[in-house]
Design an enzyme around this catalytic site. Structure first.
Site, PDB file in Angstrom:
ATOM      1  N   ARG A 184      12.306 -11.717  -2.905  1.00 10.86           N
ATOM      2  CA  ARG A 184      11.970 -10.942  -4.103  1.00 10.86           C
ATOM      3  C   ARG A 184      12.981 -11.312  -5.178  1.00 10.86           C
ATOM      4  O   ARG A 184      14.010 -11.926  -4.885  1.00 10.86           O
ATOM      5  CB  ARG A 184      12.062  -9.441  -3.799  1.00 10.86           C
ATOM      6  CG  ARG A 184      10.984  -8.976  -2.852  1.00 10.86           C
ATOM      7  CD  ARG A 184      11.141  -7.502  -2.508  1.00 10.86           C
ATOM      8  NE  ARG A 184      10.215  -7.128  -1.452  1.00 10.86           N
ATOM      9  CZ  ARG A 184      10.465  -6.209  -0.524  1.00 10.86           C
ATOM     10  NH1 ARG A 184      11.627  -5.564  -0.522  1.00 10.86           N
ATOM     11  NH2 ARG A 184       9.581  -5.920   0.398  1.00 10.86           N
ATOM     12  N   ARG A 277       8.059   0.709  -6.606  1.00  8.20           N
ATOM     13  CA  ARG A 277       9.072  -0.340  -6.401  1.00  8.20           C
ATOM     14  C   ARG A 277       8.653  -1.629  -7.127  1.00  8.20           C
ATOM     15  O   ARG A 277       9.501  -2.383  -7.602  1.00  8.20           O
ATOM     16  CB  ARG A 277       9.259  -0.597  -4.897  1.00  8.20           C
ATOM     17  CG  ARG A 277      10.424  -1.512  -4.606  1.00  8.20           C
ATOM     18  CD  ARG A 277      10.753  -1.566  -3.131  1.00  8.20           C
ATOM     19  NE  ARG A 277       9.714  -2.269  -2.374  1.00  8.20           N
ATOM     20  CZ  ARG A 277       9.726  -2.414  -1.056  1.00  8.20           C
ATOM     21  NH1 ARG A 277      10.707  -1.904  -0.341  1.00  8.20           N
ATOM     22  NH2 ARG A 277       8.759  -3.060  -0.443  1.00  8.20           N
ATOM     23  N   ARG A 288       0.662  -3.258   3.753  1.00 10.16           N
ATOM     24  CA  ARG A 288       1.805  -2.445   4.167  1.00 10.16           C
ATOM     25  C   ARG A 288       1.383  -1.001   4.453  1.00 10.16           C
ATOM     26  O   ARG A 288       1.902  -0.373   5.377  1.00 10.16           O
ATOM     27  CB  ARG A 288       2.893  -2.489   3.077  1.00 10.16           C
ATOM     28  CG  ARG A 288       3.735  -3.740   3.191  1.00 10.16           C
ATOM     29  CD  ARG A 288       4.460  -4.111   1.921  1.00 10.16           C
ATOM     30  NE  ARG A 288       4.952  -5.477   2.064  1.00 10.16           N
ATOM     31  CZ  ARG A 288       6.167  -5.813   2.497  1.00 10.16           C
ATOM     32  NH1 ARG A 288       7.030  -4.878   2.770  1.00 10.16           N
ATOM     33  NH2 ARG A 288       6.512  -7.070   2.631  1.00 10.16           N
TER      34      ARG A 288
HETATM   35  N1  LIG Z   1      11.251  -7.046  13.897  1.00 11.15           N
HETATM   36  C1  LIG Z   1      11.910  -7.227  12.768  1.00 11.15           C
HETATM   37  N2  LIG Z   1      11.524  -6.605  11.671  1.00 11.15           N
HETATM   38  C2  LIG Z   1      12.242  -6.817  10.539  1.00 11.15           C
HETATM   39  C3  LIG Z   1      13.367  -7.651  10.496  1.00 11.15           C
HETATM   40  N3  LIG Z   1      13.863  -7.644   9.236  1.00 11.15           N
HETATM   41  C4  LIG Z   1      13.095  -6.825   8.542  1.00 11.15           C
HETATM   42  N4  LIG Z   1      12.107  -6.310   9.310  1.00 11.15           N
HETATM   43  C5  LIG Z   1      11.067  -5.349   8.974  1.00 11.15           C
HETATM   44  O1  LIG Z   1      10.043  -6.015   8.280  1.00 11.15           O
HETATM   45  C6  LIG Z   1       9.370  -5.089   7.446  1.00 11.15           C
HETATM   46  C7  LIG Z   1       9.187  -5.716   6.090  1.00 11.15           C
HETATM   47  O2  LIG Z   1      10.438  -5.896   5.462  1.00 11.15           O
HETATM   48  P1  LIG Z   1      10.504  -6.361   3.942  1.00 11.15           P
HETATM   49  O3  LIG Z   1       9.630  -7.543   3.769  1.00 11.15           O
HETATM   50  O4  LIG Z   1      11.924  -6.491   3.569  1.00 11.15           O
HETATM   51  O5  LIG Z   1       9.775  -5.172   3.185  1.00 11.15           O
HETATM   52  P2  LIG Z   1      10.137  -3.645   2.907  1.00 11.15           P
HETATM   53  O6  LIG Z   1      10.366  -2.943   4.201  1.00 11.15           O
HETATM   54  O7  LIG Z   1       8.945  -3.188   2.209  1.00 11.15           O
HETATM   55  O8  LIG Z   1      11.351  -3.640   2.052  1.00 11.15           O
HETATM   56  C8  LIG Z   1      10.225  -3.831   7.472  1.00 11.15           C
HETATM   57  O9  LIG Z   1       9.619  -2.915   8.360  1.00 11.15           O
HETATM   58  C9  LIG Z   1      11.536  -4.277   8.022  1.00 11.15           C
HETATM   59  O10 LIG Z   1      12.173  -3.230   8.726  1.00 11.15           O
HETATM   60  C10 LIG Z   1      13.751  -8.291  11.700  1.00 11.15           C
HETATM   61  O11 LIG Z   1      14.715  -9.032  11.785  1.00 11.15           O
HETATM   62  N5  LIG Z   1      12.993  -8.047  12.789  1.00 11.15           N
HETATM   63  N1  LIG Z   2      14.026   9.931  -1.155  1.00  9.82           N
HETATM   64  C1  LIG Z   2      13.479   9.155  -2.092  1.00  9.82           C
HETATM   65  N2  LIG Z   2      12.792   9.717  -3.089  1.00  9.82           N
HETATM   66  C2  LIG Z   2      12.200   8.965  -4.035  1.00  9.82           C
HETATM   67  N3  LIG Z   2      12.231   7.628  -4.068  1.00  9.82           N
HETATM   68  C3  LIG Z   2      12.889   6.998  -3.080  1.00  9.82           C
HETATM   69  C4  LIG Z   2      13.550   7.723  -2.051  1.00  9.82           C
HETATM   70  N4  LIG Z   2      14.103   6.835  -1.207  1.00  9.82           N
HETATM   71  C5  LIG Z   2      13.829   5.613  -1.699  1.00  9.82           C
HETATM   72  N5  LIG Z   2      13.098   5.700  -2.817  1.00  9.82           N
HETATM   73  C6  LIG Z   2      12.558   4.593  -3.624  1.00  9.82           C
HETATM   74  O1  LIG Z   2      11.427   4.108  -2.912  1.00  9.82           O
HETATM   75  C7  LIG Z   2      11.296   2.700  -3.045  1.00  9.82           C
HETATM   76  C8  LIG Z   2      11.257   2.079  -1.664  1.00  9.82           C
HETATM   77  O2  LIG Z   2      12.554   2.202  -1.067  1.00  9.82           O
HETATM   78  P1  LIG Z   2      13.161   1.039  -0.182  1.00  9.82           P
HETATM   79  O3  LIG Z   2      14.556   1.440   0.133  1.00  9.82           O
HETATM   80  O4  LIG Z   2      12.953  -0.277  -0.847  1.00  9.82           O
HETATM   81  O5  LIG Z   2      12.214   1.160   1.094  1.00  9.82           O
HETATM   82  P2  LIG Z   2      12.138   0.283   2.415  1.00  9.82           P
HETATM   83  O6  LIG Z   2      13.413  -0.491   2.540  1.00  9.82           O
HETATM   84  O7  LIG Z   2      11.972   1.280   3.509  1.00  9.82           O
HETATM   85  O8  LIG Z   2      10.940  -0.589   2.264  1.00  9.82           O
HETATM   86  C9  LIG Z   2      12.464   2.254  -3.882  1.00  9.82           C
HETATM   87  O9  LIG Z   2      12.036   2.039  -5.202  1.00  9.82           O
HETATM   88  C10 LIG Z   2      13.463   3.395  -3.788  1.00  9.82           C
HETATM   89  O10 LIG Z   2      14.251   3.500  -4.943  1.00  9.82           O
END
Ligand SMILES: Nc1nc2c(ncn2[C@@H]2O[C@H](COP(=O)(O)OP(=O)(O)O)[C@@H](O)[C@H]2O)c(=O)[nH]1
Ligand SMILES: Nc1ncnc2c1ncn2[C@@H]1O[C@H](COP(=O)(O)OP(=O)(O)O)[C@@H](O)[C@H]1O
Length: 399
Positions: A184, A277, A288
């Site tokens: 990203r 986000r 997702r």
């Molecule tokens: N199994 C596994 N899942 C992962 C790993 N790293 C990230 N994830 C998971 O992959 C999913 C997608 O992550 P990401 O693409 O960063 O998207 P986000 O969770 O929307 O921020 C999330 O559920 C993460 O917890 C990994 O090393 N192993």
């Molecule tokens: N408790 C909360 N209330 C409102 N917005 C939140 C809260 N926690 C996270 N966010 C927002 O929600 C979005 C997704 O959070 P993020 O940490 O990227 O989620 P994830 O890592 O689980 O995918 C971000 O824009 C973040 O700033």
């Protein structure tokens, strides 16, 4: 091969040549021009641990002699080996691994296991169809259990973890996963993820370098063993942000961890956060959200997660996370002084072994440095092992 020193056993020929050497004792030391080779007999096999003559800086080499067929094999060696030193001593433990003490390095870096017949090695050998051995570094004490954080995309895992790392930079470290998804806008390679090609990660997975991996939202994500262990080696508590499949794999692995699932207050709020986000296309958001339903269903799987945290108000959720983590923090490690002192260079060799206690004798005068000449290494409560570290080693001075 050019041997300059005598060995305590009969060594009859170049060990990779036609005529096989004949070992008559359980442990022999073979002195070659530039260092030592050590041999250990285990059942019908002899394991010779050494260093390449041609390139002294190269890593440790392992050769296995099948005494029944008199053939030499170079096994597939998994994991990261120790940096070779000029001298080491070793002993067979449990009949399935060789304990190796490297000399002239800090005590914390000197204890290694070469697994030759553990369940992990047997399983890998079956998969690969070759002779397999695996390195596992020994760790004094238990360290703190890593923390696995799972939850649907957009629930706030990354936000919570970022807060924790910001408040406690020296206490927690993030396990940087590998992924095949594109970065990203604000993501940095090596910091948020190791962004990689599918063929590369698949190759490394097949080499046994990953603790777990999963196909998530159409991409491969995986946690390398080094990602976790490098954090723990720094004395920090490792945080893993992985999906539910990954959590399940870690649960089934030898890594003891705490498992936390973060839930949204409602599905509508989750969708709102994911959209706000603004990092995904509509198609990716839909994918997702579909996966989120399945993940939420699985959060109640018996025995999978230790704690469920609802991320409604961010600050409240963060405080609850901190409470959960501090609950596990207050254990004292009786090896603490050795873990700290273990940064000084040490030269210990194995003196004797009784059951799970191994006596280490200093070859330099440790007493002058305020430490001790005789150490007891207790392996009775070790855990883990290849493909990760071997934890729970206890060290004490023998007066
Ligand atoms: N199994 C596994 N899942 C992962 C790993 N790293 C990230 N994830 C998971 O992959 C999913 C997608 O992550 P990401 O693409 O960063 O998207 P986000 O969770 O929307 O921020 C999330 O559920 C993460 O917890 C990994 O090393 N192993
Ligand atoms: N408790 C909360 N209330 C409102 N917005 C939140 C809260 N926690 C996270 N966010 C927002 O929600 C979005 C997704 O959070 P993020 O940490 O990227 O989620 P994830 O890592 O689980 O995918 C971000 O824009 C973040 O700033």
């Amino acid at each position: 091969m050019d041997w300059i020193g005598g060995a305590s056993a009969l060594i009859t020929a170049d060990f990779m040549g036609e005529e096989a050497p004949e070992f008559r004792v359980e442990r022999v030391t073979l002195e070659s021009k530039d260092g030592l080779r050590n041999a250990i007999d285990i059942g019908d096999k002899t394991y010779v641990i050494g260093r390449s003559d041609d390139n002294p800086k190269s890593s440790i080499t392992i050769r296995v002699l099948d005494k029944l067929t008199q053939t030499w094999v170079v096994p597939t060696a998994l994991g990261v080996p120790p940096t070779p030193t000029n001298s080491r001593s070793e002993i067979l433990v449990n009949n399935d691994k060789i304990l190796i003490i490297e000399k002239g390095v800090p005590l914390n870096d000197s204890i290694w296991f070469l697994e030759v017949g553990t369940p992990f090695v047997k399983q890998q050998s079956k998969i690969k169809g070759t002779e397999v051995v695996a390195w596992s570094k020994g760790v004094i004490g238990e360290g703190q259990k890593p923390v696995v954080i799972s939850g649907p995309s957009g629930v706030g895992k990354g936000t919570l973890i970022a807060k924790l790392m910001k408040e406690y930079p020296s206490k927690f470290g993030f396990s940087v996963s590998h992924t095949t998804r594109a970065p990203r806008e604000k993501e940095i390679d090596g910091v948020h993820y190791h962004f990689t090609e599918r063929s590369k990660i698949e190759e490394e997975i097949s080499e046994g370098k990953f603790l777990e991996f999963a196909h998530v939202h159409g991409n491969v994500y995986g946690t390398s063993i080094e990602a976790v262990e490098s954090v723990t080696d720094e004395g920090k508590r490792c945080i893993l942000d992985i999906d539910v499949q990954g959590a399940r794999s870690v649960r089934a692995s030898s890594l003891e961890a705490i498992f936390i699932f973060v839930c949204p207050p409602s599905f509508e709020e989750l969708e709102k956060r994911l959209r706000a986000r603004g990092t995904e296309t509509e198609e990716q958001i839909q994918k997702r959200l579909r996966n989120a339903r399945a993940e939420l269903d699985q959060s109640n799987s018996p025995g999978l997660f230790d704690h469920l945290l609802v991320n409604d108000d961010l600050e409240t959720c963060y405080e609850n996370l901190k409470k959960l983590l501090s609950l596990d923090d207050d254990h004292e490690d009786s090896n603490d002084s050795f873990i700290k002192d273990g940064k000084a260079t040490a030269c210990y060799s194995i003196l004797s072994k009784t059951n799970s206690e191994i006596l280490l004798q200093s070859e330099t005068n440790e007493a002058e440095k305020g430490t001790t000449n005789l150490l007891s290494l207790d392996l009775s409560s070790v855990s883990g092992g290849a493909p990760g570290r071997t934890r729970g080693l206890k060290i004490s001075s023998v007066n």
